[in-house]
Every structure is written in C-alpha cells, then in structure tokens.
Design a protein around this motif. Structure first.
Motif, PDB file in Angstrom:
ATOM      1  N   GLY A  10       0.786  -1.230   0.000  1.00 51.41           N
ATOM      2  CA  GLY A  10       0.000   0.000   0.000  1.00 51.41           C
ATOM      3  C   GLY A  10       0.816   1.277   0.000  1.00 51.41           C
ATOM      4  N   ILE A  11       2.148   1.149  -0.061  1.00 52.62           N
ATOM      5  CA  ILE A  11       3.008   2.332  -0.039  1.00 52.62           C
ATOM      6  C   ILE A  11       3.563   2.582  -1.442  1.00 52.62           C
ATOM      7  N   GLY A  12       3.202   3.700  -1.999  1.00 56.67           N
ATOM      8  CA  GLY A  12       3.734   4.073  -3.310  1.00 56.67           C
ATOM      9  C   GLY A  12       4.995   4.901  -3.146  1.00 56.67           C
ATOM     10  N   ARG A  13       5.550   5.353  -4.261  1.00 56.86           N
ATOM     11  CA  ARG A  13       6.813   6.073  -4.193  1.00 56.86           C
ATOM     12  C   ARG A  13       6.693   7.390  -3.446  1.00 56.86           C
ATOM     13  N   LYS A  14       5.586   8.058  -3.711  1.00 61.33           N
ATOM     14  CA  LYS A  14       5.401   9.376  -3.089  1.00 61.33           C
ATOM     15  C   LYS A  14       5.328   9.258  -1.552  1.00 61.33           C
ATOM     16  N   THR A  15       4.525   8.313  -1.080  1.00 67.36           N
ATOM     17  CA  THR A  15       4.403   8.116   0.368  1.00 67.36           C
ATOM     18  C   THR A  15       5.734   7.672   0.945  1.00 67.36           C
ATOM     19  N   ALA A  16       6.427   6.800   0.212  1.00 70.68           N
ATOM     20  CA  ALA A  16       7.723   6.313   0.677  1.00 70.68           C
ATOM     21  C   ALA A  16       8.686   7.477   0.853  1.00 70.68           C
ATOM     22  N   GLN A  17       8.611   8.415  -0.087  1.00 68.71           N
ATOM     23  CA  GLN A  17       9.486   9.580  -0.001  1.00 68.71           C
ATOM     24  C   GLN A  17       9.187  10.406   1.251  1.00 68.71           C
ATOM     25  N   ARG A  18       7.886  10.570   1.507  1.00 66.77           N
ATOM     26  CA  ARG A  18       7.484  11.351   2.680  1.00 66.77           C
ATOM     27  C   ARG A  18       7.988  10.670   3.951  1.00 66.77           C
ATOM     28  N   MET A  19       7.854   9.344   3.978  1.00 68.58           N
ATOM     29  CA  MET A  19       8.318   8.603   5.151  1.00 68.58           C
ATOM     30  C   MET A  19       9.835   8.722   5.296  1.00 68.58           C
TER      31      MET A  19
END
Lengths: 198, 252
Positions: free
Chosen positions: A20-29
């Motif tokens: 459920g984690i895309g690149r954008k969310t991964a970047q934020r994390m």
C-alpha cells in the motif's frame, strides 16, 4: 530530474516495497526518518530486526510468538479441551480481542485452494490431528465463511468426526449494529438457517 | 463509462489492497470481465463478496478504455454451496472455472458457453460423489465445440467412414479420429480402446445433464482425459490446469 542522495534513495526504495506504499508516500516517510533523532531511528530499525530475529511459530498451535510454546498454549487457566481452528495468526488476534473464548487455537496457515495448488498436506492438518489425541472434546472451525473456507471446514469435519470429537462451525449472520433491510440475501439466509433458541 | 447489468459466474477473485477484491467473471452479456469491488471486504460493505463458482447478478461501470471495470453491486442468485461439500467436487468445480478462465480470453459474449458452464456447475453440485470428473471432461469437450474446435469423433477425419476398429487412433493435431487405412506412419496418434472411444462420443454429444448417467471405468476416463488434454493444448496452447495437478496430488 534532481536525484536524491544514494542512501535516501535506497531508503525510499525499501519503504516503497511495503504493501500500500507508493513512491510518493515512501518519499514522505523517508524524509520523516531523516528528521528523526538518532535514537528514535535506532528504535525503529531495532524493532524491525527484533521481529525478524525473535518471532517464530509456536510449535503447538502455530500462532506467531516469541516464546515457544506461546502464551496461549502455556496458559494454565485456559480450557485445554477446546481447540479453535483458524486460517492465519491474525485471526487469533481478532478472536482474542473478543475476550469470549478461553480455549486453545490451531493455525492452519491457509485454506484448501485447488487453483493455487494448496492441498491438505500444505496446511497444518497432520499437526492438528496429532493434537486431538490429547483429551480434546470440541473443535471449533473458524475458517472464513467463503467457498474455500467452507470446503476446508467440511474437509476437517470429515476427518475429525470419526474420532468422536464434537465439531462445531462459527455462526454466520447479521453484524452487530446492522440492519436487516441492508443485509445481503446470503447473509440473511444464513442468519435464518443458523437461528438459535432463546 | 456506462452502467450495465448482467449475470455472471465467479471464476476467481484476488485481493486488491486491504479491503477490495478483483473478480474474474464469466458473464452472459459481455463474456469474461474483470471487475474491481472497492471496499467489499469491510464489515460495513452492503454487498457481501460473492464466492467462487456462484452465479451473481452484477451491476458495474463498464469502462471503455480499461479492462478493469468498477463493481457497483452484486447479488448472489445461486451460490452452489453444495460444491464445497467435498474436496473432490470442489476441485473439479475449480477445474471448470480454471479452464474457462484459461480458454476465454476477452470480452466476447457467448450465451451457449454461459449456459453450458451454469448447467455443468449445477449438475456437479447434485451428482454422485464419483461423477464430477466425468462432467468435467464432458464440459471440456463441449466447451471446445462452442469455441469452434469441435473434435471429430463420429467418423474418420480423412475418409469420413465409420470407425470399426477395436483400437482407435486420435490425432490431436488434426482434431479427430482416424481409421487404420488412413493413418500415416509418421504421424502422432493417441490410442484409445473402443470402449473409451464410444464413451468419449457420448460425453461430447449428450446433454451435460445426462453425461453423468452412465458408468465409466477408471482406464477409460484416463484415456479420455489424455485425449481432451492433448487436443485442447494443441489447439489453444493452454497449459496444464493447476487444478488437475492438484487433483493428482491429493489422490496419489
């Protein structure tokens, strides 16, 4: 395109592998982790390592645990004559939350599925049958109420019944707070069929 | 995007995210379609996820530019719950849905295939414990017929004369039986006993509701299954079904 530094890039890549984690969310994390204090970041990495190193399957019920046998299997207050059979460890968690059930569990590790090639030998059926030799009076089959779960339940019931042990199936019906008007026909039919006497 | 309503058989479902499922359906009006059912696994969902093999009435938003449509609602018309009553029945029903899923590629309606599949599952639910296998091979023969690859079993594929031999040759490549006179030495043939040959003809021509009404011994069933498998895989390129592998595993 501006590139992140190598180590941040690596972190983003690893995080985006999570469900459920895309690149954008991964970047934020990743940027959040970047801002963390060192000891907080260590705690996170240690927690990940710990689950990998310490958590294993209970040798009796195959629930996930840090000690073998697990807390439920060890608990002397629990009723050892009832075993509830579930598909996955997360089902144990769900049932435990109810505080209603005081017996033991057995985690099958899946359901029968011809399309995925999963047969009785791929589930922990043999282990269950071995456990039944120890004074078990009732087996509750709590596989999910779908076609595969149902087929598995019936398969197990056929195996266990000849041993003279009571086999029960969890009830199906209207959810708490639900309304009959909005319930689907299958659920309603099941609710009527599985009605209980007052 | 238009809202459409049709009946369909659930061939398979996959998880999509935490609470959604994708269903592969064989529908009466649109052939094989994939629909996404958002949030259907949540307790609050007003639609219960239909089970594998069940006949459902579905309403979905049909997208023009994508192969994945959006499910609006699904109501189970017939759940075929009897199919889960034994592992044998359940596995052969799974073989029906797997074969349909493999052989039917796109969204093209074929009411005859739809009715055949429905009848097969209904019959499989009610028939005796030893019969689902017969029904499956009969289904497979009829399905190939409806897809346009009817095997020629009534007479020699070359000279058109009736087959009278005790041992019957079948050519998967040419899609039919061949008499001894016309058979060539350098061609590959499957050999069938006369009994298996006659049974295969019955399984092909009889209505599916009658295909389980006569006894078939194990050897014949084995020979017929080889015939059907080699024929289908030659003409459609289909791989061996996972369910057949599974059935071998649980019986052996």
């Amino acid at each position: 395109m501006a590139k992140l530094t190598d180590s941040v890039e690596r972190l983003v890549e690893e995080l985006s592998k999570l469900p459920g984690i895309g690149r954008k969310t991964a970047q934020r994390m990743a940027f959040y982790i970047l801002k963390l204090r060192r000891d907080e970041a260590l705690k996170l990495s240690q927690a990940i390592l710990d689950v990998k190193d310490k958590v294993k399957y209970c040798s009796v019920c195959f629930n996930i645990t840090e000690e073998d046998p697990c807390n439920i299997c060890k608990d002397a207050k629990r009723d050892r004559s009832i075993i509830c059979v579930v598909e996955e460890p997360k089902d144990v968690l769900a049932l435990e939350k109810t505080n209603q059930y005081r017996g033991l569990y057995h985690v099958l590790g899946g359901v029968l599925s011809p399309l995925d090639g999963i047969g009785p030998d791929d589930l922990r059926t043999k282990e269950l049958m071995t456990r039944l030799k120890e004074n078990v009076k009732e087996v509750i089959i709590a596989t999910n109420p779908n076609v595969e779960g149902e087929a598995t339940a019936i398969y197990l019931a056929k195996l266990i019944k000849p041993l003279g042990i009571k086999v029960t199936r969890i009830a199906r019906g209207i959810p708490a707070g639900g309304e009959l008007e909005y319930a689907d026909t299958t659920t309603l039919a099941n609710a009527i069929e599985g009605r209980v006497e007052f | 995007m238009s809202l459409v309503k049709t009946e369909g058989i659930v061939l398979k479902s996959f998880k999509y995210g935490d609470s959604s499922l994708i269903f592969s359906l064989y529908t009466r009006d649109f052939g094989k379609v994939k629909v996404l059912a958002k949030g259907i696994k949540r307790a609050k969902s007003r639609t219960a996820p239909p089970g594998t093999f069940s006949l459902v009435e579905v309403v979905f938003y049909k997208r023009e530019r994508s192969e994945l449509h959006l499910l609006s609602s699904a109501e189970t018309l017939k759940s075929f719950s009897g199919l889960s009553k034994s592992l044998n029945r359940f596995s052969w029903a799974a073989a029906v849905s797997e074969l349909l899923d493999q052989l039917i590629k796109g969204e093209e309606s074929n009411p005859r295939i739809f009715n055949l599949s429905l009848k097969t599952l209904s019959r499989m639910e009610l028939t005796d414990e030893s019969n689902p296998e017969k029904l499956f091979w009969s289904f497979a023969l009829k399905l190939s017929t409806h897809l346009g690859y009817k095997p020629k079993l009534d007479a020699c594929i070359n000279c058109g004369k009736e087959i009278k031999e005790e041992e019957v040759f079948f050519s998967p490549e040419r899609g039919g039986v061949i008499c001894k006179k016309c058979a060539k030495e350098d061609e590959y043939y499957l050999k069938l006993s006369r009994e298996s040959y006659l049974i295969a003809r019955k399984l092909l021509s009889l209505d599916i509701n009658k295909a389980d009404k006569f006894p078939v011994d194990k050897e014949s069933l084995e020979e017929i299954s080889e015939l059907v498998k080699s024929f289908i895989s030659y003409h459609t390129g289909a791989k061996e079904l996972k369910t057949l592998e599974f059935l071998r595993k649980i019986s052996g």
